[in-house]
Design a protein around this motif. Structure first.
Motif, PDB file in Angstrom:
ATOM      1  N   TRP A 178     -10.612 -10.037  -4.272  1.00  0.00           N
ATOM      2  CA  TRP A 178     -11.224 -10.301  -2.971  1.00  0.00           C
ATOM      3  C   TRP A 178     -12.385 -11.275  -3.122  1.00  0.00           C
ATOM      4  O   TRP A 178     -12.474 -12.273  -2.432  1.00  0.00           O
ATOM      5  CB  TRP A 178     -11.692  -8.985  -2.360  1.00  0.00           C
ATOM      6  CG  TRP A 178     -11.916  -9.052  -0.891  1.00  0.00           C
ATOM      7  CD1 TRP A 178     -12.120 -10.182  -0.137  1.00  0.00           C
ATOM      8  CD2 TRP A 178     -11.940  -7.953   0.023  1.00  0.00           C
ATOM      9  NE1 TRP A 178     -12.275  -9.852   1.178  1.00  0.00           N
ATOM     10  CE2 TRP A 178     -12.168  -8.485   1.310  1.00  0.00           C
ATOM     11  CE3 TRP A 178     -11.803  -6.582  -0.118  1.00  0.00           C
ATOM     12  CZ2 TRP A 178     -12.270  -7.690   2.439  1.00  0.00           C
ATOM     13  CZ3 TRP A 178     -11.895  -5.787   1.001  1.00  0.00           C
ATOM     14  CH2 TRP A 178     -12.123  -6.335   2.271  1.00  0.00           C
TER      15      TRP A 178
ATOM     16  N   TRP B  97       0.819  -1.209   0.000  1.00  0.00           N
ATOM     17  CA  TRP B  97       0.000   0.000   0.000  1.00  0.00           C
ATOM     18  C   TRP B  97       0.859   1.269   0.000  1.00  0.00           C
ATOM     19  O   TRP B  97       0.438   2.303  -0.521  1.00  0.00           O
ATOM     20  CB  TRP B  97      -0.918  -0.008   1.211  1.00  0.00           C
ATOM     21  CG  TRP B  97      -0.208   0.220   2.518  1.00  0.00           C
ATOM     22  CD1 TRP B  97       0.303  -0.727   3.342  1.00  0.00           C
ATOM     23  CD2 TRP B  97       0.060   1.485   3.124  1.00  0.00           C
ATOM     24  NE1 TRP B  97       0.897  -0.137   4.447  1.00  0.00           N
ATOM     25  CE2 TRP B  97       0.747   1.229   4.338  1.00  0.00           C
ATOM     26  CE3 TRP B  97      -0.215   2.791   2.781  1.00  0.00           C
ATOM     27  CZ2 TRP B  97       1.152   2.236   5.184  1.00  0.00           C
ATOM     28  CZ3 TRP B  97       0.199   3.810   3.624  1.00  0.00           C
ATOM     29  CH2 TRP B  97       0.863   3.531   4.819  1.00  0.00           C
TER      30      TRP B  97
ATOM     31  N   ALA C  42      -2.442  -8.595  -3.092  1.00  0.00           N
ATOM     32  CA  ALA C  42      -2.437  -8.441  -1.633  1.00  0.00           C
ATOM     33  C   ALA C  42      -2.953  -9.693  -0.954  1.00  0.00           C
ATOM     34  O   ALA C  42      -3.888 -10.352  -1.433  1.00  0.00           O
ATOM     35  CB  ALA C  42      -3.291  -7.238  -1.241  1.00  0.00           C
ATOM     36  N   ASP C  43      -2.326 -10.039   0.175  1.00  0.00           N
ATOM     37  CA  ASP C  43      -2.815 -11.168   0.964  1.00  0.00           C
ATOM     38  C   ASP C  43      -3.903 -10.677   1.914  1.00  0.00           C
ATOM     39  O   ASP C  43      -4.327  -9.516   1.886  1.00  0.00           O
ATOM     40  CB  ASP C  43      -1.667 -11.813   1.734  1.00  0.00           C
ATOM     41  CG  ASP C  43      -0.891 -10.803   2.576  1.00  0.00           C
ATOM     42  OD1 ASP C  43      -1.379  -9.663   2.736  1.00  0.00           O
ATOM     43  OD2 ASP C  43       0.192 -11.157   3.079  1.00  0.00           O
ATOM     44  N   ALA C  44      -4.380 -11.586   2.747  1.00  0.00           N
ATOM     45  CA  ALA C  44      -5.493 -11.239   3.633  1.00  0.00           C
ATOM     46  C   ALA C  44      -5.122 -10.109   4.581  1.00  0.00           C
ATOM     47  O   ALA C  44      -5.953  -9.243   4.885  1.00  0.00           O
ATOM     48  CB  ALA C  44      -5.920 -12.474   4.424  1.00  0.00           C
ATOM     49  N   ALA C  45      -3.860 -10.105   5.049  1.00  0.00           N
ATOM     50  CA  ALA C  45      -3.458  -9.066   6.003  1.00  0.00           C
ATOM     51  C   ALA C  45      -3.346  -7.691   5.350  1.00  0.00           C
ATOM     52  O   ALA C  45      -3.647  -6.679   5.975  1.00  0.00           O
ATOM     53  CB  ALA C  45      -2.120  -9.445   6.646  1.00  0.00           C
ATOM     54  N   GLY C  46      -2.911  -7.649   4.089  1.00  0.00           N
ATOM     55  CA  GLY C  46      -2.733  -6.365   3.426  1.00  0.00           C
ATOM     56  C   GLY C  46      -3.884  -5.946   2.555  1.00  0.00           C
ATOM     57  O   GLY C  46      -3.763  -4.981   1.795  1.00  0.00           O
ATOM     58  N   ARG C  47      -5.004  -6.654   2.644  1.00  0.00           N
ATOM     59  CA  ARG C  47      -6.122  -6.350   1.748  1.00  0.00           C
ATOM     60  C   ARG C  47      -6.807  -5.036   2.111  1.00  0.00           C
ATOM     61  O   ARG C  47      -7.172  -4.260   1.222  1.00  0.00           O
ATOM     62  CB  ARG C  47      -7.110  -7.503   1.774  1.00  0.00           C
ATOM     63  CG  ARG C  47      -8.185  -7.420   0.713  1.00  0.00           C
ATOM     64  CD  ARG C  47      -8.823  -8.766   0.527  1.00  0.00           C
ATOM     65  NE  ARG C  47      -7.914  -9.697  -0.109  1.00  0.00           N
ATOM     66  CZ  ARG C  47      -8.030 -11.029  -0.038  1.00  0.00           C
ATOM     67  NH1 ARG C  47      -8.988 -11.562   0.693  1.00  0.00           N
ATOM     68  NH2 ARG C  47      -7.169 -11.812  -0.670  1.00  0.00           N
TER      69      ARG C  47
END
Length: 595
Positions: free
Chosen positions: A327, A230, A274-279
């Protein structure tokens, strides 16, 4: 006359000499002013005519008409030298110099990246030394550019040096934040915004779009080597925000597009990977890119041409759409819905040019389509797509507008293709097999989808007629003929599916097809009756009659049996007899009316 001149000369023998000396004095004053202007433009610091370096010099007073004196011989040549501060080099030489200068700037920036990134992996210098060295180099390059810009013959190099210097400072800020943690993200973004504003502001002061483009491209192209996630999206977004005031002030469309390309490209990449943490931060950056793009396009629509502004509107929702698709589910649909609302609101702003509004509405329609497919699946998605298509076509008929008609046709075309393969399968219309609907929904869903396909085809024809695209002539056959085929498919599938709902066996299937054949013939009769004075409808009726007869011979005779076969042939034959009789009478009446 000769007597008069003699008398005048005797009375005042020095008058002519005084006039000549006065004219010579004015010419000397002009020449001195031009020389001081040349020295000031050459960077010598000599005062201009107003006592300040580089001040504009007032033009020489014109030579009075009627003196008979020609302009000084060197005047034209001196103007050619002084315009622009010196003799102009050939265009090819300037282009070559510009390419060399900016290529050198790019190589220098790569060296800066190697200093900031590669040195970290090799353990060269301390982290503070790397960042400080990059910052010092950037400041030194900017100072050198300011000095070079004083000389007209060095301004090509000054632009490249200045662009390299500001991009170096920007990359140093990115490295200090992403690689070494010297700056927190919030103050780092503020510093990056100030650096970008300084570079683009200098481009505004020097009135050169090339410098602004160099700052933006140099910083954005190499930023992924130092930052990711981000933070990368936020850094390039700061470039776009810094460019906005200058874009509006100068009307620089190229700078606006280059500044918008970074957030669109990197925002889409970050959101898609992006992974789940950086979504969540990726979604925030994507929405920020959408807001920045629309906020740039809204005032730019009043100072720029329609094409670059339309491009800004088109690329603004790209990060949101990519992030939404990555997503998935209702959360992804909610992200896409943000783009729908933003683009629709942009299109609704009063005073927006029509072409730009069309781009915004089309992008909103695409976002709505993605939200539908991301949130829904199976037969529900097909029903919703066909429902949206019907709403759009009805809206087109009410407003007599072509854009909603095009959107409705696109939605409906995709819905029909999905229905053909899954919800109202063509295989279930041709063969009586219980496997035709296995895995494709139930007969109730098939009947509902078939009814929606029929309603969509009718609405499409009506809306097309209201907006003037569908006419009862052969020239518009390429538009109404496909809609008619879709309508026949929907009607036939609906009849057969309802018959199977009444009797889910061979009897229901054959009875349904017998009704289909008779209904085709009845519709052909209506078209022939309406086509007495309209050749296109008459031709369509004849084609449908031929199709009904072909179905009787090629399909019903083989697929149907017993009473269903008899009913199909008798019903179709009687309708054809009635059609022939009625049509002949209508033709005769039309001929009498014509006579």
């Amino acid at each position: 006359m000769g007597t008069d001149r003699t008398a005048t000369g005797a009375a005042d023998p020095y008058a002519g000499l005084a006039a000549e000396l006065s004219l010579l004095g004015r010419r000397l004053d002009w020449l001195g002013a031009e020389l001081m202007r040349l020295r000031a433009a050459d960077g010598s610091g000599a005062p201009g005519a107003e006592g300040f370096p580089g001040a504009p010099v007032s033009p020489a007073p014109p030579v009075p008409l009627g003196t008979g004196e020609p302009a000084p011989a060197g005047r034209v040549a001196l103007r050619r030298v002084t315009q622009g501060g010196g003799p102009r080099a050939p265009r090819s030489q300037l282009s070559g110099a510009r390419v060399l200068a900016w290529t050198g700037g790019g190589v220098t920036l790569l060296g800066v990246v190697l200093l900031l990134a590669l040195a970290a992996s090799r353990g060269w210098f301390s982290p503070l030394g790397r960042v400080t060295g990059g910052a010092v180099l950037g400041v030194a390059l900017i100072g050198l550019a300011l000095r070079l810009h004083r000389r007209v013959d060095a301004r090509v190099g000054a632009l490249a040096v200045a662009g390299t210097g500001f991009a170096t400072l920007y990359l140093a800020v990115a490295a200090a934040t992403a690689l070494y943690g010297f700056l927190a993200p919030a103050p780092a973004l503020l510093v990056a915004l100030v650096v970008a504003a300084g570079g683009i502001g200098l481009a505004d002061r020097w009135r050169t779009q090339l410098l602004g483009a160099g700052v933006v491209v140099g910083a954005a192209a190499l930023a992924p080597l130092l930052a990711w996630g981000w933070l990368l999206g936020a850094l390039v977004l700061a470039l776009q925000l810094a460019a906005l005031p200058v874009v509006l002030r100068r009307g620089w469309a190229t700078l606006a597009l280059l500044a918008a390309a970074g957030p669109a490209l990197y925002g889409a990449a970050v959101g898609g990977l992006a992974d789940a943490a950086g979504r969540a931060p990726a979604v925030a950056v994507a929405i920020g890119a959408l807001a920045a793009g629309l906020a740039t396009a809204l005032p730019a629509a009043r100072v720029l041409a329609a094409r670059p502004v339309g491009a800004l509107v088109a690329v603004a929702p790209v990060p949101v759409l990519v992030t939404s698709a990555a997503w998935g589910g209702w959360n992804g649909a909610a992200v896409a819905a943000v783009a729908v609302v933003g683009l629709a609101g942009f299109a609704a702003v009063p005073g927006t040019p029509r072409g730009i509004r069309v781009v915004a509405v089309a992008a909103a329609a695409l976002a709505l389509f993605q939200a539908t497919l991301v949130a829904l699946d199976g037969s529900t998605a097909t029903v919703v797509l066909l429902g949206q298509a019907i709403v759009a076509t009805v809206l087109a008929a009410q407003l007599r507008a072509r854009l909603p008609l095009v959107i409705g046709a696109a939605y409906g075309g995709i819905g029909v293709l999905i229905a053909l393969g899954r919800d109202a399968p063509l295989d279930g219309l041709v063969h009586h097999s219980s496997s035709a609907y296995v895995g494709h929904g139930t007969l109730v869903v098939g009947a509902a989808v078939s009814a929606l396909v029929l309603v969509f085809a009718v609405a499409l024809l009506v809306a097309g007629a209201r907006v003037g695209l569908v006419r009862p002539d052969a020239g518009a056959a390429g538009l109404w003929a496909p809609a008619g085929v879709v309508g026949l498919y929907g009607a036939s599938s609906l009849v057969v599916t309802l018959a199977l709902l009444a009797s889910d066996d061979r009897t229901g299937f054959t009875a349904g097809h017998a009704l289909v054949t008779v209904s085709w013939t009845a519709v052909a009769l209506v078209l022939l009756a309406r086509g007495v004075r309209r050749p296109a409808l008459r031709i369509a009726g004849m084609v449908l009659v031929a199709a009904a007869v072909a179905k009787l011979v090629l399909f019903d005779l083989v697929a149907l049996d017993g009473l269903a076969r008899v009913a199909a042939f008798l019903g179709a034959g009687l309708v054809l007899l009635a059609a022939g009789t009625r049509y002949a009478r209508l033709v005769a009446e039309a001929d009498r009316t014509k006579d």
